[in-house]
Design an enzyme around this catalytic site. Structure first.
Site, PDB file in Angstrom:
ATOM      1  N   SER A 145       3.767 -21.521 -20.878  1.00 11.18           N
ATOM      2  CA  SER A 145       3.135 -22.756 -21.336  1.00 11.18           C
ATOM      3  C   SER A 145       3.622 -23.902 -20.464  1.00 11.18           C
ATOM      4  CB  SER A 145       3.506 -23.040 -22.798  1.00 11.18           C
ATOM      5  OG  SER A 145       3.140 -24.353 -23.176  1.00 11.18           O
ATOM      6  N   TYR A 159      10.481 -24.769 -28.798  1.00  6.05           N
ATOM      7  CA  TYR A 159       9.387 -24.007 -28.188  1.00  6.05           C
ATOM      8  C   TYR A 159       9.400 -24.192 -26.668  1.00  6.05           C
ATOM      9  CZ  TYR A 159       4.582 -22.636 -27.028  1.00  6.05           C
ATOM     10  OH  TYR A 159       3.480 -22.046 -26.476  1.00  6.05           O
TER      11      TYR A 159
END
Length: 247
Positions: A145, A159
């Protein structure tokens, strides 16, 4: 004259998180390209429609939790048992919780670290063992990501840390393994219209289905393009944004 590509016909691809949006789209595109797929997910009901749609001769389902190293070994072994080999693995399974560093429980933090980081490491290790035994290289594709590059939004520090770990793992594996013909690629998208992205209020009252985010097939297409690159090529890191997003 068309650009040269690597034919995936008859190759075998392992995909984790195959019951989700990006994972399912990757399975479908891989089969369309002539590959055979081992589809892994923690939910049996998420894999049944894929097998029904594409056929058990093309897709072998494996139910298991990527946090367990044995699951990675089972996934790769399933490819060898069913199709004789494994050529590529796609570490797509992921968990994310949106919120400040104190907003998440210890269990949620542990889940993100275990699925996103350990799950990727276990799959890479199982793949490398198989690739070395086969002796003709292979591909490890990691779905990361842009959060791991610290260019995502706020409220996602843990995250982002797990995604940063995936990116660094990919770079390090590339240095370690490229001499053996094993390519490692990290694909790092921004906002994608998936149930994963819509969770936990990440987009407030907005609906990712209404745009302007990328679709699962866009990311799956990048995975397939990476696998179809001639073996002389490597893509270490591919960041992907929708046209409307800013960073």
């Amino acid at each position: 004259m068309p650009a040269p590509t690597r034919d995936l016909t008859g190759t075998v691809v392992v995909v984790t998180g195959a019951g989700g949006g990006i994972g399912g789209a990757t399975v479908r595109l891989a089969v369309e390209a002539g590959a055979r797929v081992v589809a892994g997910d923690v939910r049996a009901d998420a894999l049944t429609p894929l097998v029904d749609e594409l056929g058990p001769e093309r897709v072998v389902p494996v139910i298991g939790d990527v946090r367990d190293e044995a699951t990675a070994q089972t996934l790769v072994a399933a490819g060898v048992d069913a199709f004789g080999r494994v050529d590529s693995v796609v570490a797509n399974a992921a968990v994310g919780f949106y919120g400040g560093v104190l907003d998440m429980s210890a269990d949620q933090i542990s889940l993100m670290v275990d699925v996103n980081v350990k799950g990727t490491v276990w799959l890479a290790r199982a793949a490398v063992r198989c690739f070395r035994a086969q002796g003709d290289g292979g591909d490890v594709v990691i779905l990361g990501s842009v959060a791991g590059l610290l260019i995502g939004g706020g409220q996602e520090a843990v995250y982002a840390a797990t995604k940063g770990a995936q990116i660094n793992l990919g770079y390090a594996l590339d240095r370690e393994l490229r001499g053996e013909g094993i390519r490692t690629t990290v694909i790092a998208p921004a906002g994608v219209n998936t149930a994963f992205a819509a969770a936990d209020g990440r987009f407030g009252d907005g609906d990712p289905a209404s745009g302007p985010f990328m679709e699962p097939g866009d990311i799956a297409g990048a995975v397939l393009h990476t696998l179809q690159q001639p073996r002389r090529m490597r893509t270490e890191l591919w960041t992907m944004w929708s046209l409307a997003e800013k960073h």
